[in-house]
Scaffold this active site. Sequence first.
Site, PDB file in Angstrom:
ATOM      1  N   PHE A 168       1.674  -6.437   0.552  1.00 55.12           N
ATOM      2  CA  PHE A 168       0.912  -7.640   0.227  1.00 55.12           C
ATOM      3  C   PHE A 168      -0.336  -7.225  -0.531  1.00 55.12           C
ATOM      4  CE2 PHE A 168      -2.267 -10.889   0.545  1.00 55.12           C
ATOM      5  CZ  PHE A 168      -1.549 -12.012   0.196  1.00 55.12           C
ATOM      6  N   ASP A 190      -4.944   0.146  -1.508  1.00 58.67           N
ATOM      7  CA  ASP A 190      -5.440  -1.208  -1.283  1.00 58.67           C
ATOM      8  C   ASP A 190      -5.998  -1.257   0.137  1.00 58.67           C
ATOM      9  OD1 ASP A 190      -5.900  -3.843  -0.686  1.00 58.67           O
ATOM     10  OD2 ASP A 190      -4.064  -4.604  -1.604  1.00 58.67           O
ATOM     11  N   LYS A 235     -12.588  -8.717   1.051  1.00 59.38           N
ATOM     12  CA  LYS A 235     -12.711  -9.313   2.382  1.00 59.38           C
ATOM     13  C   LYS A 235     -14.069  -9.031   3.034  1.00 59.38           C
ATOM     14  CE  LYS A 235      -8.019 -10.543   3.224  1.00 59.38           C
ATOM     15  NZ  LYS A 235      -6.763  -9.909   2.879  1.00 59.38           N
TER      16      LYS A 235
HETATM   17  C1  PLP Z   1      -6.025 -10.246   1.613  1.00 57.99           C
HETATM   18  C2  PLP Z   1      -5.444  -9.112   0.867  1.00 57.99           C
HETATM   19  C3  PLP Z   1      -5.369  -9.140  -0.545  1.00 57.99           C
HETATM   20  C4  PLP Z   1      -5.760 -10.341  -1.367  1.00 57.99           C
HETATM   21  O1  PLP Z   1      -7.078 -10.702  -1.222  1.00 57.99           O
HETATM   22  P1  PLP Z   1      -7.559 -12.178  -1.702  1.00 57.99           P
HETATM   23  O2  PLP Z   1      -9.044 -12.145  -1.550  1.00 57.99           O
HETATM   24  O3  PLP Z   1      -6.897 -13.154  -0.769  1.00 57.99           O
HETATM   25  O4  PLP Z   1      -7.111 -12.348  -3.095  1.00 57.99           O
HETATM   26  C5  PLP Z   1      -4.857  -8.020  -1.169  1.00 57.99           C
HETATM   27  N1  PLP Z   1      -4.461  -6.936  -0.465  1.00 57.99           N
HETATM   28  C6  PLP Z   1      -4.505  -6.885   0.871  1.00 57.99           C
HETATM   29  C7  PLP Z   1      -4.063  -5.653   1.582  1.00 57.99           C
HETATM   30  C8  PLP Z   1      -4.990  -7.973   1.592  1.00 57.99           C
HETATM   31  O5  PLP Z   1      -5.001  -7.946   2.925  1.00 57.99           O
END
Ligand code: PLP
Length: 399
Positions: A140, A225, A254
């Site tokens: 994700f 990520d 985040k």
């Molecule tokens: C939440 C998340 C995203 C996307 O972040 P947004 O601010 O919602 O665009 C990408 N990678 C990971 C691992 C995430 O948990």
Amino acid sequence: MKQGEFIGLEDQFGAHNYKPLDVVLSRGKGVWVWDVDGNKYLDCLAAYSAVNQGHCHPKIMQAMVTQAEKLTLTSRAFRNDQLGPFYKDLCELTNSHKVLPMNSGAEAVETAIKIVRKWGYTVKGVPKDQAEIIVCANNFHGRTISIVSFSTDENARAGFGPFTPGFKCIPFGDAAALEAAITANTVAFLVEPIQGEAGVIIPPEGYLKKAREICDRHNIALILDEIQTGLGRTGKMLAEEYEGIEADLTIIGKALSGGFYPVSAVLSNTEVMNVLQPGEHGSTFGGNPLACAVARAALQVLFDEKMIENSYQQGKYFLNELEKISHPHIKEVRGRGLMLAIEFHPEVGGARAYCNKLKGHGILAKDTHENIVRFAPPLVIQRDEVDMILDAINEVLPH
Ligand SMILES: *Cc1c(COP(=O)(O)O)cnc(C)c1O
């Protein structure tokens, strides 16, 4: 207004792209949130780890108000007095060389993809438009067209084609598959240190270290990520620290703002980041003074208030206690720091029903897939609060 009326307004006037638990929140403090009827809940999602510092942290709030009264947005057409100090703090705290600030997580992922493609063409010598990026199944990374192009979740993709080419998907946690997927045109490997949305999937020990070694050997950029795993969630500042490695690009978001404001960033070593020239990438709000001031405070309190150590300690206790639960419906419990999950046997499923029952016991948690419940409370949680969660978990298991 009653909860039902708020929900009615959302249903009538809003897009139906989410299916939230039916709880309408109006206030939050630390690990606690309150609904419009005054019911109190312990937040075990922390806005997907955007609220690591706890709801409405007073120091972050103060930084936001102070900065909002002075200057909020200049665009990057002009400089501002918050950007430089934010870069310096962030680089020092994460051992990085360079920062590129954006807003949402998905934007930062897109940014990283652009950077490694450009690096592939201008430094590695990949032929025009042939760059390949290797990603993992069940990843994700966000919701844009390019990002869902390499998702393996049909829900995230179906109906949104045509998709962006240039991505190759391998199983998560399999270093041999990474090596086998590499070609002369591979520019990067993009991976989550722990797959969050997939259900807190922890790869075999040594996986990231092997990935680092393989990327080095083949001259490929390693992109981690850490939007969810970063900033203390797993009990370290960055999850990569567990394997003693450094990515070429690290993506954070985040909790970078403690939940006050969308702030994300790509952290890089110098060589890879330096491929970008003026005019090649940007964002009107990226690096704005309000975001920088908020993010600096959000980073500061993580350290000042020892939230990362607390995440490590409470997470260890939480997992240890989860492991003591023996129930026929539970297939596995797992976690690192305060990123934990209970996986039920697939034939039992019922993760959503389980979350609804937890809500009845004052615990807000979110199902991921049909049979996994994630527990990721703010990092300020204390032992007695972890015990409250554990009590509720036990009480709502069918007896
Ligand atoms: C939440 C998340 C995203 C996307 O972040 P947004 O601010 O919602 O665009 C990408 N990678 C990971 C691992 C995430 O948990």
